[in-house]
Design a protein around this motif. Structure first.
Motif, PDB file in Angstrom:
ATOM      1  N   SER A  63     -20.599 -23.521  -5.257  1.00  0.00           N
ATOM      2  CA  SER A  63     -19.613 -24.122  -4.368  1.00  0.00           C
ATOM      3  C   SER A  63     -18.691 -24.990  -5.211  1.00  0.00           C
ATOM      4  CB  SER A  63     -20.323 -24.971  -3.307  1.00  0.00           C
ATOM      5  OG  SER A  63     -19.376 -25.664  -2.526  1.00  0.00           O
ATOM      6  N   ILE A  64     -17.421 -24.581  -5.278  1.00  0.00           N
ATOM      7  CA  ILE A  64     -16.479 -25.248  -6.184  1.00  0.00           C
ATOM      8  C   ILE A  64     -15.179 -25.559  -5.440  1.00  0.00           C
ATOM      9  CG2 ILE A  64     -15.278 -25.092  -8.393  1.00  0.00           C
ATOM     10  CD1 ILE A  64     -17.336 -22.805  -9.099  1.00  0.00           C
ATOM     11  N   LEU A  65     -14.871 -26.833  -5.331  1.00  0.00           N
ATOM     12  CA  LEU A  65     -13.640 -27.264  -4.669  1.00  0.00           C
ATOM     13  C   LEU A  65     -12.642 -27.870  -5.658  1.00  0.00           C
ATOM     14  CD1 LEU A  65     -15.244 -29.005  -1.554  1.00  0.00           C
ATOM     15  CD2 LEU A  65     -14.177 -26.754  -1.631  1.00  0.00           C
ATOM     16  N   SER A  66     -13.024 -27.989  -6.908  1.00  0.00           N
ATOM     17  CA  SER A  66     -12.241 -28.741  -7.896  1.00  0.00           C
ATOM     18  C   SER A  66     -11.129 -27.942  -8.559  1.00  0.00           C
ATOM     19  CB  SER A  66     -13.173 -29.286  -8.978  1.00  0.00           C
ATOM     20  OG  SER A  66     -13.766 -28.216  -9.682  1.00  0.00           O
ATOM     21  N   GLY A  67     -11.079 -26.636  -8.335  1.00  0.00           N
ATOM     22  CA  GLY A  67     -10.076 -25.807  -8.983  1.00  0.00           C
ATOM     23  C   GLY A  67     -10.541 -25.209 -10.296  1.00  0.00           C
ATOM     24  N   SER A  68     -11.757 -25.502 -10.698  1.00  0.00           N
ATOM     25  CA  SER A  68     -12.279 -24.983 -11.972  1.00  0.00           C
ATOM     26  C   SER A  68     -13.191 -23.777 -11.756  1.00  0.00           C
ATOM     27  CB  SER A  68     -13.020 -26.092 -12.721  1.00  0.00           C
ATOM     28  OG  SER A  68     -14.047 -26.615 -11.918  1.00  0.00           O
ATOM     29  N   HIS A  69     -12.976 -23.061 -10.656  1.00  0.00           N
ATOM     30  CA  HIS A  69     -13.847 -21.950 -10.281  1.00  0.00           C
ATOM     31  C   HIS A  69     -13.869 -20.826 -11.318  1.00  0.00           C
ATOM     32  CE1 HIS A  69      -9.910 -21.685  -8.335  1.00  0.00           C
ATOM     33  NE2 HIS A  69      -9.960 -20.409  -8.673  1.00  0.00           N
ATOM     34  N   LEU A  70     -12.751 -20.513 -11.952  1.00  0.00           N
ATOM     35  CA  LEU A  70     -12.728 -19.421 -12.933  1.00  0.00           C
ATOM     36  C   LEU A  70     -13.563 -19.777 -14.170  1.00  0.00           C
ATOM     37  CD1 LEU A  70      -8.982 -18.327 -12.713  1.00  0.00           C
ATOM     38  CD2 LEU A  70     -10.971 -17.118 -11.801  1.00  0.00           C
ATOM     39  N   ALA A  71     -13.339 -20.946 -14.718  1.00  0.00           N
ATOM     40  CA  ALA A  71     -14.062 -21.355 -15.927  1.00  0.00           C
ATOM     41  C   ALA A  71     -15.549 -21.538 -15.648  1.00  0.00           C
ATOM     42  CB  ALA A  71     -13.468 -22.646 -16.486  1.00  0.00           C
ATOM     43  N   LEU A  72     -15.899 -22.182 -14.543  1.00  0.00           N
ATOM     44  CA  LEU A  72     -17.311 -22.441 -14.239  1.00  0.00           C
ATOM     45  C   LEU A  72     -18.060 -21.138 -13.916  1.00  0.00           C
ATOM     46  CD1 LEU A  72     -16.971 -25.729 -12.174  1.00  0.00           C
ATOM     47  CD2 LEU A  72     -18.016 -25.474 -14.439  1.00  0.00           C
ATOM     48  N   THR A  73     -17.409 -20.252 -13.182  1.00  0.00           N
ATOM     49  CA  THR A  73     -18.048 -18.979 -12.848  1.00  0.00           C
ATOM     50  C   THR A  73     -18.253 -18.138 -14.103  1.00  0.00           C
ATOM     51  OG1 THR A  73     -17.067 -19.016 -10.639  1.00  0.00           O
ATOM     52  CG2 THR A  73     -17.857 -16.890 -11.444  1.00  0.00           C
ATOM     53  N   LEU A  89     -27.830 -11.957  -6.740  1.00  0.00           N
ATOM     54  CA  LEU A  89     -26.548 -11.920  -6.056  1.00  0.00           C
ATOM     55  C   LEU A  89     -25.812 -13.214  -6.381  1.00  0.00           C
ATOM     56  CD1 LEU A  89     -25.141 -10.072  -3.931  1.00  0.00           C
ATOM     57  CD2 LEU A  89     -26.043 -11.612  -2.210  1.00  0.00           C
ATOM     58  N   LEU A  90     -24.563 -13.127  -6.823  1.00  0.00           N
ATOM     59  CA  LEU A  90     -23.766 -14.317  -7.131  1.00  0.00           C
ATOM     60  C   LEU A  90     -22.635 -14.445  -6.132  1.00  0.00           C
ATOM     61  CD1 LEU A  90     -23.000 -16.756  -8.878  1.00  0.00           C
ATOM     62  CD2 LEU A  90     -21.652 -15.167 -10.298  1.00  0.00           C
ATOM     63  N   LEU A  91     -22.653 -15.551  -5.405  1.00  0.00           N
ATOM     64  CA  LEU A  91     -21.598 -15.867  -4.443  1.00  0.00           C
ATOM     65  C   LEU A  91     -20.829 -17.077  -4.943  1.00  0.00           C
ATOM     66  CD1 LEU A  91     -23.701 -15.640  -1.158  1.00  0.00           C
ATOM     67  CD2 LEU A  91     -22.594 -13.800  -2.433  1.00  0.00           C
ATOM     68  N   VAL A  92     -19.525 -17.027  -4.835  1.00  0.00           N
ATOM     69  CA  VAL A  92     -18.683 -18.159  -5.208  1.00  0.00           C
ATOM     70  C   VAL A  92     -17.911 -18.566  -3.966  1.00  0.00           C
ATOM     71  CG1 VAL A  92     -16.836 -18.977  -6.709  1.00  0.00           C
ATOM     72  CG2 VAL A  92     -18.482 -17.307  -7.570  1.00  0.00           C
ATOM     73  N   GLY A  93     -17.921 -19.854  -3.692  1.00  0.00           N
ATOM     74  CA  GLY A  93     -17.216 -20.339  -2.513  1.00  0.00           C
ATOM     75  C   GLY A  93     -16.502 -21.634  -2.805  1.00  0.00           C
ATOM     76  N   GLY A  94     -15.564 -21.943  -1.914  1.00  0.00           N
ATOM     77  CA  GLY A  94     -14.823 -23.198  -2.048  1.00  0.00           C
ATOM     78  C   GLY A  94     -13.344 -22.964  -1.856  1.00  0.00           C
ATOM     79  N   THR A  95     -12.575 -23.809  -2.504  1.00  0.00           N
ATOM     80  CA  THR A  95     -11.125 -23.707  -2.452  1.00  0.00           C
ATOM     81  C   THR A  95     -10.693 -22.707  -3.515  1.00  0.00           C
ATOM     82  OG1 THR A  95     -11.055 -26.025  -1.811  1.00  0.00           O
ATOM     83  CG2 THR A  95      -8.982 -25.037  -2.476  1.00  0.00           C
ATOM     84  N   ILE A  96     -10.584 -21.470  -3.101  1.00  0.00           N
ATOM     85  CA  ILE A  96     -10.298 -20.373  -4.036  1.00  0.00           C
ATOM     86  C   ILE A  96      -8.961 -19.734  -3.638  1.00  0.00           C
ATOM     87  CG2 ILE A  96     -11.152 -18.237  -5.068  1.00  0.00           C
ATOM     88  CD1 ILE A  96     -13.217 -20.464  -5.354  1.00  0.00           C
ATOM     89  N   PRO A  97      -7.937 -19.859  -4.490  1.00  0.00           N
ATOM     90  CA  PRO A  97      -6.668 -19.193  -4.180  1.00  0.00           C
ATOM     91  C   PRO A  97      -6.852 -17.674  -4.113  1.00  0.00           C
ATOM     92  CG  PRO A  97      -6.405 -20.767  -5.982  1.00  0.00           C
ATOM     93  CD  PRO A  97      -7.878 -20.630  -5.716  1.00  0.00           C
ATOM     94  N   GLY A  98      -6.124 -17.043  -3.241  1.00  0.00           N
ATOM     95  CA  GLY A  98      -6.229 -15.599  -3.060  1.00  0.00           C
ATOM     96  C   GLY A  98      -6.064 -14.808  -4.347  1.00  0.00           C
ATOM     97  N   VAL A  99      -5.203 -15.266  -5.250  1.00  0.00           N
ATOM     98  CA  VAL A  99      -4.972 -14.540  -6.497  1.00  0.00           C
ATOM     99  C   VAL A  99      -6.193 -14.581  -7.417  1.00  0.00           C
ATOM    100  CG1 VAL A  99      -2.459 -14.853  -6.443  1.00  0.00           C
ATOM    101  CG2 VAL A  99      -3.893 -16.531  -7.625  1.00  0.00           C
ATOM    102  N   ASP A 100      -7.106 -15.522  -7.192  1.00  0.00           N
ATOM    103  CA  ASP A 100      -8.282 -15.642  -8.050  1.00  0.00           C
ATOM    104  C   ASP A 100      -9.496 -14.877  -7.535  1.00  0.00           C
ATOM    105  OD1 ASP A 100      -6.855 -17.204  -9.787  1.00  0.00           O
ATOM    106  OD2 ASP A 100      -7.672 -19.112  -9.080  1.00  0.00           O
ATOM    107  N   VAL A 101      -9.448 -14.391  -6.305  1.00  0.00           N
ATOM    108  CA  VAL A 101     -10.588 -13.672  -5.732  1.00  0.00           C
ATOM    109  C   VAL A 101     -10.907 -12.432  -6.565  1.00  0.00           C
ATOM    110  CG1 VAL A 101     -11.421 -12.381  -3.717  1.00  0.00           C
ATOM    111  CG2 VAL A 101     -10.256 -14.573  -3.412  1.00  0.00           C
ATOM    112  N   ARG A 102      -9.904 -11.621  -6.863  1.00  0.00           N
ATOM    113  CA  ARG A 102     -10.111 -10.413  -7.668  1.00  0.00           C
ATOM    114  C   ARG A 102     -10.622 -10.768  -9.059  1.00  0.00           C
ATOM    115  NH1 ARG A 102     -12.281  -6.235  -7.794  1.00  0.00           N
ATOM    116  NH2 ARG A 102     -11.971  -6.485  -5.601  1.00  0.00           N
ATOM    117  N   LYS A 103     -10.090 -11.833  -9.660  1.00  0.00           N
ATOM    118  CA  LYS A 103     -10.529 -12.251 -10.997  1.00  0.00           C
ATOM    119  C   LYS A 103     -12.016 -12.614 -10.981  1.00  0.00           C
ATOM    120  CE  LYS A 103      -6.009 -14.122 -12.225  1.00  0.00           C
ATOM    121  NZ  LYS A 103      -5.232 -15.333 -12.460  1.00  0.00           N
TER     122      LYS A 103
END
Length: 169
Positions: A63-73, A89-103
């Motif tokens: 669960s990541i709300l800080s904007g560092s979801h790409l680096a932390l994941t 199973l790896l789930l990522v959640g939080g404040t995730i911009p749509g452009v980063d979902v595919r990444k």
């Protein structure tokens, strides 16, 4: 005798200091019959990986709300692969911009859920994964790799060439 409960590790990596949503998700997953381990705030990736190993969980949620979801994941995925923990199973959640979902999915996240996601969608996603199927596939794959190793060693012994073992998962 009942079926084993799905074990979920919910973690808040990095400097993110907001955990109301993570606590809500933890409670909802427990209410849905899952066993949930919540790590609390400000967790380091190596600690999350170690907890996932120690607790033998089926699902890891970051669960990541800080904007560092790409680096932390990415850091989590790399370390979990290094520790041969990539069968969960790896789930990522939080404040995730749509452009980063595919990444995130290309990196290896099995699903990405934004803050607006209805909890029932998350529960249904986890419940519809056939964990036994993944266990069987992993056993078959490891058996296949062991067979390949043996064949590889046999062939190279015939030709008197040194060889290295293929790593299994």
């Amino acid at each position: 005798m009942g079926q084993r409960k799905i074990r979920v590790l919910l973690a808040k990596p990095g400097l993110d200091g907001h955990d109301r949503g993570a606590k809500f998700i933890s409670r909802a997953l427990r209410d849905a019959g899952m066993e949930v381990i919540y790590t609390g705030l400000h967790q380091k990736i190596p600690n999350i990986v170690a907890t996932a190993m120690d607790e033998d969980v089926d699902v890891v949620g970051l669960s990541i709300l800080s904007g560092s979801h790409l680096a932390l994941t990415k850091k989590y995925i790399n370390l979990s692969k290094e520790k041969r923990l990539d069968d969960q199973l790896l789930l990522v959640g939080g404040t995730i911009p749509g452009v980063d979902v595919r990444k995130l999915k290309d990196m290896g996240a099995d699903a990405v859920f934004g803050v607006e996601t209805n909890i029932d969608v998350i529960v249904d996603f986890i419940n519809n994964i056939d964990f036994l199927f993944f266990d069987v596939i992993q056993v078959l794959f490891n058996s296949f790799l062991e067979w390949i190793n043996q064949l590889y060693i046999y062939i190279f012994k015939i030709f008197n060439i040194s060889c290295y073992k293929i790593k299994t998962f």
